[in-house]
Design a protein around this motif. Structure first.
Motif, PDB file in Angstrom:
ATOM      1  N   GLY A  71       0.833  -1.194   0.000  1.00 39.11           N
ATOM      2  CA  GLY A  71       0.000   0.000   0.000  1.00 39.11           C
ATOM      3  C   GLY A  71       0.863   1.236   0.000  1.00 39.11           C
ATOM      4  O   GLY A  71       1.584   1.486  -0.943  1.00 39.11           O
ATOM      5  N   TRP A  72       0.825   2.009   1.071  1.00 38.81           N
ATOM      6  CA  TRP A  72       1.532   3.276   1.121  1.00 38.81           C
ATOM      7  C   TRP A  72       2.918   3.124   1.716  1.00 38.81           C
ATOM      8  O   TRP A  72       3.171   2.241   2.521  1.00 38.81           O
ATOM      9  N   LYS A 139       5.138  11.666  -2.956  1.00 36.34           N
ATOM     10  CA  LYS A 139       3.745  11.849  -3.326  1.00 36.34           C
ATOM     11  C   LYS A 139       2.895  11.578  -2.097  1.00 36.34           C
ATOM     12  O   LYS A 139       2.879  10.472  -1.572  1.00 36.34           O
ATOM     13  N   HIS A 141      -0.848  11.928  -0.081  1.00 35.91           N
ATOM     14  CA  HIS A 141      -2.276  12.203  -0.044  1.00 35.91           C
ATOM     15  C   HIS A 141      -2.608  12.675   1.364  1.00 35.91           C
ATOM     16  O   HIS A 141      -2.363  11.959   2.335  1.00 35.91           O
ATOM     17  N   LYS A 159      -9.443   5.002  -2.420  1.00 35.39           N
ATOM     18  CA  LYS A 159      -9.354   4.386  -3.743  1.00 35.39           C
ATOM     19  C   LYS A 159      -8.495   5.207  -4.703  1.00 35.39           C
ATOM     20  O   LYS A 159      -8.060   4.700  -5.735  1.00 35.39           O
ATOM     21  N   THR A 161      -5.581   6.427  -3.901  1.00 35.51           N
ATOM     22  CA  THR A 161      -4.176   6.257  -3.546  1.00 35.51           C
ATOM     23  C   THR A 161      -3.560   5.113  -4.332  1.00 35.51           C
ATOM     24  O   THR A 161      -4.257   4.225  -4.817  1.00 35.51           O
ATOM     25  N   ARG A 162      -2.231   5.152  -4.437  1.00 36.62           N
ATOM     26  CA  ARG A 162      -1.494   4.106  -5.134  1.00 36.62           C
ATOM     27  C   ARG A 162      -0.319   3.646  -4.284  1.00 36.62           C
ATOM     28  O   ARG A 162       0.153   4.370  -3.419  1.00 36.62           O
ATOM     29  N   ALA A 163       0.165   2.441  -4.552  1.00 34.44           N
ATOM     30  CA  ALA A 163       1.325   1.926  -3.827  1.00 34.44           C
ATOM     31  C   ALA A 163       2.498   2.876  -4.012  1.00 34.44           C
ATOM     32  O   ALA A 163       2.745   3.373  -5.105  1.00 34.44           O
ATOM     33  N   ASP A 165       2.736   5.784  -2.417  1.00 34.89           N
ATOM     34  CA  ASP A 165       2.335   7.106  -1.950  1.00 34.89           C
ATOM     35  C   ASP A 165       2.325   7.145  -0.423  1.00 34.89           C
ATOM     36  O   ASP A 165       2.012   6.159   0.231  1.00 34.89           O
ATOM     37  N   ARG A 218      -6.434  -1.537   3.142  1.00 33.42           N
ATOM     38  CA  ARG A 218      -5.120  -2.098   2.806  1.00 33.42           C
ATOM     39  C   ARG A 218      -5.199  -3.616   2.698  1.00 33.42           C
ATOM     40  O   ARG A 218      -4.643  -4.219   1.780  1.00 33.42           O
ATOM     41  N   GLU A 221      -6.851  -4.760  -0.473  1.00 35.99           N
ATOM     42  CA  GLU A 221      -5.962  -4.648  -1.625  1.00 35.99           C
ATOM     43  C   GLU A 221      -4.967  -5.803  -1.658  1.00 35.99           C
ATOM     44  O   GLU A 221      -4.658  -6.352  -2.709  1.00 35.99           O
TER      45      GLU A 221
END
Length: 224
Positions: A71-72, A139, A141, A159, A161-163, A165, A218, A221
């Motif tokens: 995830g983040w 990056k 959020h 939704k 967000t991207r890995a 970040d 998380r 995902e």
């Protein structure tokens, strides 16, 4: 990797002394010397290698800070000062649930986001004051909990967000964000106003519910 409460450190030796954690490690997880777990306190989370399991405490050696999880890159929480005896417990609970760092949003009873500097600079300055060695924000959020016409449910915001970040959740005081702060949030980049539904929660409850939503998303995902 499971997380436990870090009670204290002495040199490179770490101690887990919370009765429930010690019981879980000894009798449920049945950890042995050589096994690794993540221990967390109010400031950070770290990997420790267990060296001894005792009836009332677990000893281990510091092996480095907790690695990036799926995830983040980092899950950060910015908390306004909560006037309650549970404030320290809230820090520990958030860390145990997966938060990587807790950033205080008040200094000498002055709100951090009420001055002239940009929101991004203030967040980075707050990070630089912590003990955890963090690189400059990548990056990021920024999710702001609070009433706003553009607020969206937190699970919808996640939704986007991207890995890779960073994720920073800002939880204001129970009296709400000031009009100046709200205006500056609107002007900042990468800010999304989020809500937990129609009900108004205490600040500490809102923080825990937010971390619960992040953890659930998380896991969904990871499990696909």
């Amino acid at each position: 990797m499971e997380r436990y409460r870090l009670s204290r450190t002495q040199g490179n030796t770490c101690y887990i002394e919370e009765a429930l954690d010690v019981h879980h490690l000894n009798h449920v997880a049945k950890k042995q010397p050589g096994d690794k777990v993540v221990a967390c306190d109010e400031k950070t989370s770290m990997i420790i290698e267990i060296t001894a399991c005792h009836q009332r405490h677990i000893e281990g050696k510091h092996q480095g800070f907790s690695p990036r999880r799926s995830g983040w890159s980092r899950t950060l929480f910015g908390l306004a000062k909560i006037e309650s005896k549970a404030y320290q417990a809230l820090h520990v609970q958030l860390m145990a649930m997966g938060a990587d760092l807790i950033i205080p949003l008040t200094s000498d009873q002055t709100r951090v986001f009420d001055n002239e500097a940009s929101l991004e600079n203030e967040v980075e300055s707050a990070l630089s004051l912590t003990r955890l060695p963090l690189s400059s924000l990548r990056k990021t959020h920024i999710l702001v909990l609070g009433r706003h016409p553009q607020s969206t449910p937190i699970h919808d915001a996640l939704k986007l967000t991207r890995a890779g970040d960073d994720l920073l959740v800002l939880v204001g005081p129970e009296s709400g964000w000031s009009s100046t702060e709200m205006k500056r949030f609107e002007e900042a980049k990468s800010v999304c106003f989020v809500s937990l539904g129609d009900r108004v929660f205490r600040a500490d409850t809102a923080a825990l519910l937010s971390m619960g939503a992040i953890h659930a998303y998380r896991q969904s995902e990871v499990l696909g």
